[in-house]
Design a protein around this motif. Structure first.
Motif, mmCIF file in Angstrom:
data_model
loop_
_atom_site.group_PDB
_atom_site.id
_atom_site.type_symbol
_atom_site.label_atom_id
_atom_site.label_comp_id
_atom_site.label_asym_id
_atom_site.label_seq_id
_atom_site.Cartn_x
_atom_site.Cartn_y
_atom_site.Cartn_z
ATOM 1 N N UNK A 103 0.733 -1.137 -0.052
ATOM 2 C CA UNK A 103 -0.055 0.096 -0.048
ATOM 3 C C UNK A 103 0.940 1.232 -0.004
ATOM 4 N N UNK A 104 0.493 2.351 -0.201
ATOM 5 C CA UNK A 104 1.020 3.738 -0.214
ATOM 6 C C UNK A 104 1.464 3.956 1.110
ATOM 7 N N UNK A 105 2.453 4.822 1.313
ATOM 8 C CA UNK A 105 2.955 5.319 2.537
ATOM 9 C C UNK A 105 2.009 5.886 3.344
ATOM 10 N N UNK A 106 1.358 6.714 2.528
ATOM 11 C CA UNK A 106 0.405 7.593 3.244
ATOM 12 C C UNK A 106 -0.881 6.851 3.970
ATOM 13 N N UNK A 107 -1.370 6.111 3.132
ATOM 14 C CA UNK A 107 -2.368 4.937 3.532
ATOM 15 C C UNK A 107 -1.813 3.994 4.765
ATOM 16 N N UNK A 108 -0.566 3.590 4.793
ATOM 17 C CA UNK A 108 -0.173 2.876 5.936
ATOM 18 C C UNK A 108 -0.167 3.583 7.089
ATOM 19 N N UNK A 109 0.421 4.888 7.141
ATOM 20 C CA UNK A 109 0.147 5.713 8.300
ATOM 21 C C UNK A 109 -1.294 5.762 8.737
ATOM 22 N N UNK A 110 -2.356 5.881 7.907
ATOM 23 C CA UNK A 110 -3.474 6.064 8.361
ATOM 24 C C UNK A 110 -4.008 4.818 8.829
ATOM 25 N N UNK A 111 -3.466 3.526 8.369
ATOM 26 C CA UNK A 111 -4.054 2.470 9.011
ATOM 27 C C UNK A 111 -3.488 2.220 10.076
ATOM 28 N N UNK A 112 -2.209 2.756 10.486
ATOM 29 C CA UNK A 112 -1.623 2.448 11.812
ATOM 30 C C UNK A 112 -2.425 3.327 12.816
ATOM 31 N N UNK A 113 -2.694 4.760 12.402
ATOM 32 C CA UNK A 113 -3.394 5.660 13.367
ATOM 33 C C UNK A 113 -4.892 5.315 13.673
ATOM 34 N N UNK A 114 -5.566 4.524 12.550
ATOM 35 C CA UNK A 114 -6.832 3.868 13.037
ATOM 36 C C UNK A 114 -6.782 2.768 13.864
ATOM 37 N N UNK A 115 -5.613 1.971 13.724
ATOM 38 C CA UNK A 115 -5.517 1.097 14.785
ATOM 39 C C UNK A 115 -5.489 1.723 16.161
ATOM 40 N N UNK A 116 -4.601 2.606 16.209
ATOM 41 C CA UNK A 116 -4.075 3.419 17.595
ATOM 42 C C UNK A 116 -5.611 3.701 18.108
#
Length: 416
Positions: free
Chosen positions: A373-386
């Motif tokens: 996945x795109x780097x920005x989307x990976x960050x969004x995924x992680x923050x969603x988990x957080x």
């Protein structure tokens, strides 16, 4: 429940001052970062963004020291304001100031350590030792002002031992020292993607803010007012840094910001008397740390950079890997090599004696679940988990906790 209309005017004033300090901190940090970034480039404090196709440009590194400096100056300016809340009681004033100043001292020490690491690239043994030393001021102030080392036992243990609480003694201080070491390193090892360090810190900080607002009208209001004075400026400087660190990153926060953020959370958890609640907000970091243990302790080889890598033909991130000889592993390493793939936490391929294994990080686990996945989307995924983990933390703290603890037993606001 918090009833705003029943709050004491001083508490309302404290909340407003805290919010105002957060806004001012944001504006100052937001202005200073672009103004001072050239100084980092001139000092050769810069790096390449490894996850960009065109990474021949240099990005200022260690800019988290600007956020840390603004934060400290803001808290220095708030010292007289904070002291005025207890101006009619000299002993209370001394107590509150000692808590406040010890928090400042510990956070300042960790900013110094983080900046030293950015400049000198310290070894891991220093990163474990120095947070322990930096936590001594808050531990000594806790000993002098409270000194309570009792913990409330959950129902199964109260029935087993026929007591409601247990005195940990010196081990309580060992626990708090280890908490400081964990918090300062937990954010640092969950990094490497644009916006991840600041993003996770902001989510945790907002969770702490909400928790304190929920308790501002309880008997523990003084502790949570202390938390508000420290967390609002932190949210302000962190949001400003995230503005420039979000994809595509214009600056790198460096270890300075990670240690600064971690020690801030440790200080608030210890002196605000909600260390267990704080750990509920660190669920992704705890998972990432436990998952990383085999590599951190070198049971499995650990490369210098474990961040996801850029796909050679697509603008997407894929799982990073490490290669090693199977014969180089000890018993524990071989057990991890067998168990982790079974749990779906790593992908392993073996070609003769050469083992290719995905690095043990939560970012790689996310990539295994969602695919490249795109780097920005990976960050969004992680923050969603957080965020989801913080919601789960609130449910545990304010709902499920009643199933395990007797709330009539209150050594401190419990369960903290």
């Amino acid at each position: 429940r918090m009833d705003v209309f029943s709050l004491d005017p001083d508490r309302i004033g404290g909340v407003c001052i805290s919010a105002g300090s957060g806004i001012i901190s944001f504006l100052i940090t937001w202005y200073l970062i672009p103004e001072l970034s050239h100084l980092f480039l001139a000092a050769n404090m810069a790096g390449k963004d490894l996850n960009k196709r065109s990474n021949d440009y240099r990005v200022p590194e260690g800019v988290g020291v600007i956020a840390g400096a603004v934060y400290l100056v803001c808290l220095f300016c708030l010292i007289p304001v904070y002291a005025l809340h207890s101006k009619d009681d000299t002993q209370l004033t001394m107590k509150t100031l000692s808590l406040y100043l010890s928090a400042l001292l510990s956070i300042c020490c960790m900013i110094l350590l983080g900046f030293s690491d950015d400049v000198l690239n310290l070894k891991w043994r220093h990163k474990l030792l120095l947070p322990t030393i930096a936590s001594l001021p808050i531990l000594m102030v806790y000993y002098v002002t409270y000194g309570n080392t009792y913990i409330v036992l959950p129902f199964p243990m109260t029935q087993l031992f026929n007591v409601n609480s247990f005195d940990l003694g010196i081990f309580y201080y060992v626990y708090m020292g280890m908490l400081a070491v964990f918090c300062t390193n937990a954010i640092n090892i969950l990094a490497g993607v644009n916006g991840v360090e600041c993003g996770q810190s902001i989510v945790i900080a907002l969770s702490v803010l909400i928790n304190s607002l929920l308790n501002i009208n309880t008997d523990a209001w003084a502790d949570h007012m202390f938390v508000l004075y420290l967390i609002c400026p932190f949210i302000g400087v962190s949001c400003a840094v995230l503005y420039y660190n979000w994809y595509p990153s214009q600056v790198f926060v460096g270890d300075t910001f990670c240690y600064f953020a971690g020690m801030t959370f440790a200080v608030l958890g210890i002196l605000g008397h909600f260390s267990k609640t704080m750990m509920l907000f660190f669920i992704p970091q705890i998972f990432n740390f436990i998952l990383s243990v085999p590599q951190l302790f070198h049971f499995i080889p650990c490369p210098r950079h474990r961040l996801p890598r850029l796909h050679p033909t697509e603008d997407k991130l894929v799982m990073s890997t490490v290669k090693f000889k199977k014969s180089d592993l000890g018993l524990i390493g071989r057990i991890c090599l067998f168990v982790l793939p079974l749990l779906g936490l790593s992908r392993v391929t073996i070609d003769d004696e050469t083992v290719t294994m995905t690095n043990l990080t939560i970012l790689n686990v996310l990539l295994r679940v969602v695919g490249s996945t795109h780097e920005r989307r990976l960050t969004v995924y992680l923050l969603t988990v957080q965020v989801l983990c913080s919601v789960a933390g609130f449910l545990i703290r304010y709902q499920l906790v009643h199933l395990f603890y007797d709330e009539s037993v209150q050594l401190l606001p419990i369960p903290n």
